[in-house]
Design an enzyme around this catalytic site. Structure first.
Site, PDB file in Angstrom:
ATOM      1  N   LYS A  65       0.835  -1.207   0.000  1.00 58.80           N
ATOM      2  CA  LYS A  65       0.000   0.000   0.000  1.00 58.80           C
ATOM      3  C   LYS A  65       0.870   1.258   0.000  1.00 58.80           C
ATOM      4  O   LYS A  65       0.602   2.221  -0.721  1.00 58.80           O
ATOM      5  CB  LYS A  65      -0.923   0.006   1.215  1.00 58.80           C
ATOM      6  CG  LYS A  65      -1.866  -1.192   1.337  1.00 58.80           C
ATOM      7  CD  LYS A  65      -2.922  -1.199   0.271  1.00 58.80           C
ATOM      8  CE  LYS A  65      -4.023  -2.220   0.574  1.00 58.80           C
ATOM      9  NZ  LYS A  65      -3.561  -3.613   0.628  1.00 58.80           N
TER      10      LYS A  65
ATOM     11  N   LYS B 203      -8.970   1.878   3.636  1.00 57.56           N
ATOM     12  CA  LYS B 203      -8.499   0.497   3.653  1.00 57.56           C
ATOM     13  C   LYS B 203      -7.348   0.326   4.630  1.00 57.56           C
ATOM     14  O   LYS B 203      -6.567   1.259   4.883  1.00 57.56           O
ATOM     15  CB  LYS B 203      -8.081   0.042   2.252  1.00 57.56           C
ATOM     16  CG  LYS B 203      -7.069   0.919   1.532  1.00 57.56           C
ATOM     17  CD  LYS B 203      -6.915   0.438   0.091  1.00 57.56           C
ATOM     18  CE  LYS B 203      -6.020   1.327  -0.734  1.00 57.56           C
ATOM     19  NZ  LYS B 203      -5.921   0.895  -2.136  1.00 57.56           N
TER      20      LYS B 203
ATOM     21  N   ARG C  10      -4.566  -4.863 -13.192  1.00 64.50           N
ATOM     22  CA  ARG C  10      -3.287  -5.404 -12.731  1.00 64.50           C
ATOM     23  C   ARG C  10      -2.311  -5.350 -13.921  1.00 64.50           C
ATOM     24  O   ARG C  10      -2.465  -6.076 -14.897  1.00 64.50           O
ATOM     25  CB  ARG C  10      -3.458  -6.829 -12.230  1.00 64.50           C
ATOM     26  CG  ARG C  10      -2.146  -7.591 -11.963  1.00 64.50           C
ATOM     27  CD  ARG C  10      -1.240  -6.935 -10.952  1.00 64.50           C
ATOM     28  NE  ARG C  10      -1.859  -6.656  -9.683  1.00 64.50           N
ATOM     29  CZ  ARG C  10      -2.004  -7.551  -8.713  1.00 64.50           C
ATOM     30  NH1 ARG C  10      -1.577  -8.783  -8.880  1.00 64.50           N
ATOM     31  NH2 ARG C  10      -2.567  -7.196  -7.568  1.00 64.50           N
TER      32      ARG C  10
ATOM     33  N   GLU D 100      -1.699   0.771  -6.027  1.00 64.62           N
ATOM     34  CA  GLU D 100      -0.876  -0.111  -5.203  1.00 64.62           C
ATOM     35  C   GLU D 100       0.296  -0.626  -6.036  1.00 64.62           C
ATOM     36  O   GLU D 100       0.232  -0.673  -7.267  1.00 64.62           O
ATOM     37  CB  GLU D 100      -1.674  -1.322  -4.677  1.00 64.62           C
ATOM     38  CG  GLU D 100      -2.720  -0.983  -3.640  1.00 64.62           C
ATOM     39  CD  GLU D 100      -3.364  -2.231  -3.034  1.00 64.62           C
ATOM     40  OE1 GLU D 100      -2.794  -3.341  -3.165  1.00 64.62           O
ATOM     41  OE2 GLU D 100      -4.445  -2.089  -2.432  1.00 64.62           O
TER      42      GLU D 100
ATOM     43  N   ASN E  53       2.315  -4.120  -5.932  1.00 61.49           N
ATOM     44  CA  ASN E  53       2.332  -5.449  -5.331  1.00 61.49           C
ATOM     45  C   ASN E  53       3.661  -6.133  -5.624  1.00 61.49           C
ATOM     46  O   ASN E  53       4.060  -6.256  -6.783  1.00 61.49           O
ATOM     47  CB  ASN E  53       1.186  -6.284  -5.898  1.00 61.49           C
ATOM     48  CG  ASN E  53      -0.174  -5.709  -5.536  1.00 61.49           C
ATOM     49  OD1 ASN E  53      -0.717  -6.004  -4.491  1.00 61.49           O
ATOM     50  ND2 ASN E  53      -0.707  -4.850  -6.401  1.00 61.49           N
TER      51      ASN E  53
END
Length: 319
Positions: free
Chosen positions: A129, A164, A214, A285, A287
């Site tokens: 995050k 979140k 993504r 984000e 990842n």
């Protein structure tokens, strides 16, 4: 190469969509040998080296019994991590204390000569995050705080927001609060634990209706297709784990611009594989622990993402 995968229990894999399985399949197809363990199987003893209790595995091609292992639990084989040609760290989030400790053991293995991907220090330095804070030019309005008053001011300014937790995955713990502020206080209390936990708050991006994309970056280069995870049934979250529909599509010019800007920077830090989450034109984000979506993209477009990954791994090993 003799490759060790550090991952969740093999018995938990859903091989029709599992990215680690896709990596294994392509690695074996090229003649590499495979072993697997979980983070809990890694240990170090003074006077020795970092060692894992591993199973040597072979993929069968049978979806019902997808692998065979030369060893059975609890009789795994002990091997020093430095004696593998490379180690692929694929433990799923959450990035909790045990994941943190595992990165330190893997970093000690590196000092002893092991090659680990993604690099353990880079895993620690890029919380999924918070890593976006380094690249504010690509993100939407974002707040990181544990103070309720900060959140209320942010909501008053932006009207429609997403809240979140910093350690969530798969869409867990994500809330939307619209202009009416309904339940904002209760949501803040739930997420920040009365000021004990830091949370992230972002302006709601209407482009989510077109998908939470993504965008995969391998060896510093973007995969030419991304997976748009589209919310279903009035849900605000597009994550596949909560029922989002995955639709593969060519990366947009803005997707590529973000990936091409971040890719070389992150690759230079030891991040061989990164999954960028993009809504509209905004990065949400980064990842790094176990980015997914290889199989969905390959199944829908024919582009072999796993082959691109193993190509990049081989290039790193040859460097």
């Amino acid at each position: 190469m003799n490759i060790l995968f550090v991952a969740d229990p093999l018995e938990s894999f859903k091989i029709y969509k599992d990215t680690t399985f896709a990596m294994m399949r392509e690695a074996q197809r090229r003649g590499n040998t495979l072993a697997a363990c979980e983070p809990k199987d890694i240990m170090w003893l003074r006077g020795g080296v970092v060692t894992a209790y591993v199973r040597d595995i072979t993929l069968t091609g049978n979806p019902d019994v997808w692998f065979t292992a030369a060893q059975s639990k609890p009789d795994e084989r002990a091997q020093a991590l430095k004696d593998f040609d490379c180690i692929i760290m694929r433990k799923d989030p959450p990035f909790d204390s045990e994941f943190f400790y595992a990165t330190h053991l893997l970093e000690q293995a590196e000092r002893e000569g092991a090659r680990v991907f993604n690099k353990p220090r880079a895993l620690r330095d890029h919380p999924e995050k918070l890593a976006i804070l380094e690249f504010p030019q690509f993100i939407g309005p974002t707040l990181v705080t544990r103070d309720a008053a900060d959140v209320r001011r942010f909501h008053a300014e932006h009207k429609d927001i997403i809240l979140k937790p910093l350690d969530g995955m798969g869409g867990t713990g994500i809330f939307r609060v619209k202009e009416d502020g309904l339940n904002l206080g209760g949501i803040i209390e739930t997420l920040n634990q009365d000021g004990a936990q830091t949370i992230m708050v972002q302006k709601f991006l209407p482009a989510i209706e077109l998908g939470d994309k993504r965008v995969l970056v391998i060896g510093g280069k973007p995969v030419p297709y991304c997976l748009a995870r589209i919310p279903q049934g009035g849900e605000v979250r597009g994550n596949l784990a909560v029922g989002g529909k995955g639709v593969a599509q060519a990366t947009s010019p803005s997707d590529r611009a973000i990936a091409e800007a971040l890719g070389p920077v992150l690759a230079a830090r030891g991040l061989l594989l990164v999954g960028l989450d993009v809504i509209g034109d905004s990065l949400t984000e980064i990842n790094v622990t176990s980015p997914t979506c290889f199989q969905e993209i390959t199944d829908q477009t024919g582009f072999d993402v796993a082959a691109m990954f193993i190509d990049a791994l081989e290039a790193q090993m040859a460097a």
